[in-house]
Each structure stands twice: as structure tokens, then as C-alpha cells.
Design a protein around this motif. Structure first.
Motif, PDB file in Angstrom:
ATOM      1  N   LYS A 214     -51.816 -95.186  39.025  1.00 10.53           N
ATOM      2  CA  LYS A 214     -51.928 -96.646  39.010  1.00 10.53           C
ATOM      3  C   LYS A 214     -51.952 -97.177  37.590  1.00 10.53           C
ATOM      4  N   ILE A 215     -52.695 -96.523  36.710  1.00  7.75           N
ATOM      5  CA  ILE A 215     -52.869 -97.061  35.361  1.00  7.75           C
ATOM      6  C   ILE A 215     -51.795 -96.600  34.382  1.00  7.75           C
ATOM      7  N   ILE A 216     -51.195 -95.428  34.632  1.00 10.00           N
ATOM      8  CA  ILE A 216     -50.201 -94.886  33.709  1.00 10.00           C
ATOM      9  C   ILE A 216     -48.779 -95.125  34.204  1.00 10.00           C
ATOM     10  N   GLY A 217     -48.590 -95.141  35.519  1.00  6.47           N
ATOM     11  CA  GLY A 217     -47.259 -95.315  36.093  1.00  6.47           C
ATOM     12  C   GLY A 217     -46.652 -93.985  36.488  1.00  6.47           C
ATOM     13  N   THR A 218     -45.893 -93.985  37.558  1.00  2.00           N
ATOM     14  CA  THR A 218     -45.320 -92.739  38.072  1.00  2.00           C
ATOM     15  C   THR A 218     -44.074 -92.309  37.302  1.00  2.00           C
ATOM     16  N   ASP A 219     -43.549 -93.206  36.448  1.00  2.00           N
ATOM     17  CA  ASP A 219     -42.324 -92.866  35.704  1.00  2.00           C
ATOM     18  C   ASP A 219     -42.599 -92.574  34.235  1.00  2.00           C
ATOM     19  N   VAL A 220     -43.845 -92.280  33.899  1.00  2.00           N
ATOM     20  CA  VAL A 220     -44.208 -92.083  32.490  1.00  2.00           C
ATOM     21  C   VAL A 220     -43.460 -90.911  31.870  1.00  2.00           C
ATOM     22  N   ARG A 221     -43.300 -89.815  32.596  1.00  5.17           N
ATOM     23  CA  ARG A 221     -42.611 -88.635  32.049  1.00  5.17           C
ATOM     24  C   ARG A 221     -41.127 -88.922  31.815  1.00  5.17           C
ATOM     25  N   THR A 222     -40.543 -89.681  32.727  1.00  2.00           N
ATOM     26  CA  THR A 222     -39.132 -90.059  32.563  1.00  2.00           C
ATOM     27  C   THR A 222     -38.952 -90.872  31.296  1.00  2.00           C
ATOM     28  N   LYS A 223     -39.851 -91.838  31.067  1.00  4.60           N
ATOM     29  CA  LYS A 223     -39.749 -92.683  29.868  1.00  4.60           C
ATOM     30  C   LYS A 223     -39.972 -91.873  28.593  1.00  4.60           C
ATOM     31  N   ILE A 224     -40.919 -90.954  28.630  1.00  5.38           N
ATOM     32  CA  ILE A 224     -41.162 -90.113  27.446  1.00  5.38           C
ATOM     33  C   ILE A 224     -39.933 -89.254  27.149  1.00  5.38           C
ATOM     34  N   ASN A 225     -39.307 -88.717  28.177  1.00  4.01           N
ATOM     35  CA  ASN A 225     -38.094 -87.923  27.977  1.00  4.01           C
ATOM     36  C   ASN A 225     -36.975 -88.779  27.372  1.00  4.01           C
ATOM     37  N   GLN A 226     -36.853 -90.013  27.844  1.00  9.74           N
ATOM     38  CA  GLN A 226     -35.831 -90.920  27.311  1.00  9.74           C
ATOM     39  C   GLN A 226     -36.117 -91.272  25.844  1.00  9.74           C
ATOM     40  N   ILE A 227     -37.392 -91.456  25.518  1.00  8.42           N
ATOM     41  CA  ILE A 227     -37.789 -91.740  24.129  1.00  8.42           C
ATOM     42  C   ILE A 227     -37.452 -90.546  23.242  1.00  8.42           C
ATOM     43  N   ASN A 228     -37.750 -89.345  23.718  1.00  8.48           N
ATOM     44  CA  ASN A 228     -37.442 -88.133  22.941  1.00  8.48           C
ATOM     45  C   ASN A 228     -35.934 -87.944  22.753  1.00  8.48           C
ATOM     46  N   THR A 229     -35.173 -88.294  23.775  1.00  7.79           N
ATOM     47  CA  THR A 229     -33.715 -88.219  23.661  1.00  7.79           C
ATOM     48  C   THR A 229     -33.210 -89.183  22.593  1.00  7.79           C
ATOM     49  N   TYR A 230     -33.781 -90.378  22.571  1.00  4.98           N
ATOM     50  CA  TYR A 230     -33.423 -91.351  21.534  1.00  4.98           C
ATOM     51  C   TYR A 230     -33.696 -90.779  20.139  1.00  4.98           C
ATOM     52  N   ILE A 231     -34.878 -90.192  19.972  1.00  6.47           N
ATOM     53  CA  ILE A 231     -35.237 -89.618  18.670  1.00  6.47           C
ATOM     54  C   ILE A 231     -34.255 -88.517  18.286  1.00  6.47           C
ATOM     55  N   ASN A 232     -33.930 -87.648  19.225  1.00  5.12           N
ATOM     56  CA  ASN A 232     -33.008 -86.533  18.941  1.00  5.12           C
ATOM     57  C   ASN A 232     -31.628 -87.014  18.526  1.00  5.12           C
ATOM     58  N   ASN A 233     -31.247 -88.206  19.020  1.00  3.40           N
ATOM     59  CA  ASN A 233     -29.895 -88.727  18.749  1.00  3.40           C
ATOM     60  C   ASN A 233     -29.811 -89.589  17.497  1.00  3.40           C
ATOM     61  N   ILE A 234     -30.965 -89.778  16.819  1.00  5.12           N
ATOM     62  CA  ILE A 234     -30.947 -90.562  15.580  1.00  5.12           C
ATOM     63  C   ILE A 234     -30.149 -89.795  14.531  1.00  5.12           C
ATOM     64  N   SER A 235     -29.215 -90.454  13.914  1.00  2.10           N
ATOM     65  CA  SER A 235     -28.368 -89.772  12.917  1.00  2.10           C
ATOM     66  C   SER A 235     -28.985 -89.820  11.524  1.00  2.10           C
TER      67      SER A 235
ATOM     68  N   THR B 110     -39.198 -85.924  12.533  1.00  4.56           N
ATOM     69  CA  THR B 110     -40.442 -85.154  12.633  1.00  4.56           C
ATOM     70  C   THR B 110     -41.639 -86.072  12.837  1.00  4.56           C
ATOM     71  N   GLU B 111     -41.684 -87.162  12.067  1.00  6.07           N
ATOM     72  CA  GLU B 111     -42.794 -88.117  12.197  1.00  6.07           C
ATOM     73  C   GLU B 111     -42.784 -88.795  13.560  1.00  6.07           C
ATOM     74  N   LEU B 112     -41.613 -89.166  14.021  1.00  3.88           N
ATOM     75  CA  LEU B 112     -41.502 -89.839  15.320  1.00  3.88           C
ATOM     76  C   LEU B 112     -41.904 -88.900  16.456  1.00  3.88           C
ATOM     77  N   LYS B 113     -41.458 -87.657  16.379  1.00  3.65           N
ATOM     78  CA  LYS B 113     -41.803 -86.678  17.418  1.00  3.65           C
ATOM     79  C   LYS B 113     -43.301 -86.397  17.431  1.00  3.65           C
ATOM     80  N   ARG B 114     -43.922 -86.442  16.253  1.00  3.05           N
ATOM     81  CA  ARG B 114     -45.367 -86.218  16.184  1.00  3.05           C
ATOM     82  C   ARG B 114     -46.123 -87.326  16.919  1.00  3.05           C
TER      83      ARG B 114
END
Length: 330
Positions: free
Chosen positions: A309-330, A280-284
Motif C-alpha cells: 500500500k505504501i510503496i506500490g506493487t510496481d516499485v521493482r519495475t520502476k527501479i529496474n527502469q531507472i537502472n536501465t536509464y543509468i546504464n544507457n547514459i553516454s 557510479t554515483e547514480l547507481k550508489r
């Protein structure tokens, strides 16, 4: 004689006439005064290097980037400072188990990474030099603070050696980078395992803890000293492919080059998860980052090229990958 300093009105005319930036009115005058011409305008009108000019047409766009930067500093600050303290305490605990509270055994039993190389070998010389530099820094800090820090003077005035735990109160993250690199490999591995950061299949585990702290150091210093954050100009050039590979394996977050602010979101999530943050804290944290990101994108909707230019075109992909990591934490 030098040029006469410009008034705020004069600076606004300069920005309109010479920089082709639409700025005017009492509100924007107040905003410019609040962020500062040199800290705000000069600091946020380029990406990483001054020659990489950001093509603003409106002052509102520049101010939106400044606001985004401020919000990310506020978001990251608490977690970075918590991580700094927690990691130092974990290292200190492992050192106490290995060599006790006294300072000299620290150098005799713990900071002996150089001994895994043959005397005279270039790596032996390099790592011994690091250890000697750290030793010098530690004793200089004790000397410099012996009259001003009660937790140091207490031992000095009582003619007792200053214990390791008191010395740790003086150490910066820069010192901690050196210290972790000087630790013998078994202790580096034990620290990674204690933090649940050890990866069996990763070949260079013993180098990762120093790299992580080094990566955190630049971010921490930029936040603490109110530096510019959004374009990662604080990045240490030594942050390289090894850490990129580690995040790819550990978090399944790809293409982290630590030159985008979302990359440091991944760093914070990894470290905070290792220190016991709940899902919950990580997702927040991620959600608040996204809120600031969406706000910036909306403000730059007529200048999306600057946003990309400043944020990057793959920012949403990285955020999704970060959220997937959080969801998979046991």
C-alpha cells in the motif's frame, strides 16, 4: 476542564487498548519517546489521508516505517540541496548572458513570457499577474533583508542597485518556480539544452523546467522541515500528466504519478545525471534506496499488504527502469 495530558505509559496503554497495537517494554517506550507520539505515531499510522489507516498489529512495524522514512530523507537530502543550488546557478548564468547583472533589465528582457500572448487575452493576464507577483516578492525580499544580509546591505548602503546574483541568494524554490514560468520560451529551451533535458520530440519542452522545479520543491521542503516523506503527502496537486509523459519519454520510466517515493528517486536521478553525476554515483543512490526498501519489506514481512500500500506493487519495475536509464547514459 480539558483532559489531563497522558504520560508515555498512558499513551502506550491507549495504543494497546484503543488502537490494538502491540507495544510494551523499555525499548519500545524509548523509541516512542524518541519519535514522539504526535510526530511519530500519529504521523505514520496512515497513508496520505487520516482515513487511510495502516493496519499495524505491532509497534515494530510502525517504527520500521519511521526508520525507512528517516533513511530516505538522509539519502535524498544532499542531492536535493545540491540540485537546488546548481539549478539556481544555471538559471542565473543564462540570465546574466541575456540581461546582465542589473535587476530592472530582468523584467524588461527576461521575464516576458506573457508577451507571447495578445494583450487582454486570459493567458496574457494570468502570466502578467505571475510576473508582477514575482516582482513584488523580489522587492519585498530586498526590503526585508536590507539590514540583515551583508550581500544586500552592501549595495543599499553604497546607494547602488542590488544585482541579480545577490537577489538570487534570497529566492526560494517556490520563487524559482514562478521565475522559470515567467522566462521567455527561448531561455527555457536554452536552460533545458544546457542541462541536457531537452527532447526534440516532446511538444511542451518550455513548460518542463518549471514543472521539474515545482516537483523538486515539495520534496525539498518536506526534507528540510522534517515532514513525512514515504507517502508523498507533500505532493503539489499541480504535478500532472505532462511531467509523467516527459519521464516516460526521457527516462523510459512509466506510470510516474508522483504519489510514490520511488517516483521521486527517478526525479533525483534525472536531475543529478543532468548536473554531471557519474554512473557510479547514480547507481550508489539507487542501491542505497533499495537497501532501505529491502530492510522495510523484511520488517513488514508479516504485513505485506501494508508494504504494498505504501510503496506500490510496481516499485521493482520502476527501479529496474531507472537502472536501465543509468546504464544507457553516454
Amino acid at each position: 476542564m480539558g483532559n489531563k495530558p497522558k504520560t508515555t505509559d498512558g499513551l502506550m496503554r491507549h495504543m494497546r487498548d484503543n488502537k490494538k497495537l502491540n507495544i510494551g517494554g523499555s525499548k519500545q517506550k524509548r523509541q516512542l519517546r524518541n519519535i514522539g507520539y504526535f510526530h511519530g505515531y500519529k504521523g505514520y499510522n496512515f497513508y496520505q489521508r487520516k482515513e487511510n489507516d495502516l493496519s499495524y498489529s505491532e509497534f515494530t512495524e510502525l517504527h520500521a516505517l519511521y526508520e525507512f522514512d528517516t533513511e530516505i530523507k538522509t539519502l535524498f537530502y544532499r542531492h536535493v540541496m545540491f540540485s537546488e543550488t546548481a539549478i539556481k546557478n544555471r538559471i542565473l548564468e543564462i540570465i546574466h548572458k541575456e540581461s546582465g547583472y542589473d535587476l530592472e533589465p530582468l523584467f524588461e528582457k527576461v521575464l516576458i513570457d506573457y508577451k507571447k500572448h495578445a494583450p487582454g487575452h486570459k493567458e496574457y493576464k494570468k502570466k502578467l499577474a505571475q510576473t508582477l507577483r514575482l516582482r513584488k516578492d523580489i522587492y519585498e525580499k530586498i526590503h526585508e533583508n536590507c539590514n540583515t544580509k551583508p550581500y544586500i546591505s552592501h549595495y543599499i548602503y553604497d546607494d547602488r542597485p542590488v544585482p541579480v546574483y545577490a537577489v538570487f541568494e534570497l529566492l526560494t524554490l517556490g520563487n524559482m518556480v514562478f521565475l522559470t514560468r515567467c522566462l521567455k520560451d527561448t531561455m527555457k529551451i536554452n536552460l533545458l539544452k544546457d542541462l541536457d533535458l531537452f527532447i526534440t520530440s516532446f511538444e511542451k519542452n518550455e513548460k518542463i523546467i518549471g514543472d521539474l522545479i515545482d516537483c523538486l520543491k515539495g520534496l525539498r521542503n518536506a526534507i528540510a522541515h522534517n515532514g513525512v516523506l514515504y507517502d508523498c503527502r507533500f505532493k503539489d496537486n499541480s504535478t500532472g500528466k505532462q511531467l509523467t509523459e516527459y519521464f516516460n519519454v526521457k527516462m523510459k520510466v512509466k506510470n510516474l504519478e508522483f504519489n510514490r517515493i520511488v517516483d521521486y528517486l527517478a526525479v533525483i536521478i534525472l536531475i543529478c545525471s543532468s548536473l554531471g553525476y557519474s554512473k557510479t554515483e547514480l547507481k550508489r543512490i539507487v542501491r542505497e534506496f533499495e537497501t532501505s526498501l529491502n530492510k522495510l519489506r523484511n520488517e513488514l514481512k508479516h504485513n505485506i499488504s501494508v508494504y504494498d500500500k505504501i510503496i506500490g506493487t510496481d516499485v521493482r519495475t520502476k527501479i529496474n527502469q531507472i537502472n536501465t536509464y543509468i546504464n544507457n547514459i553516454s
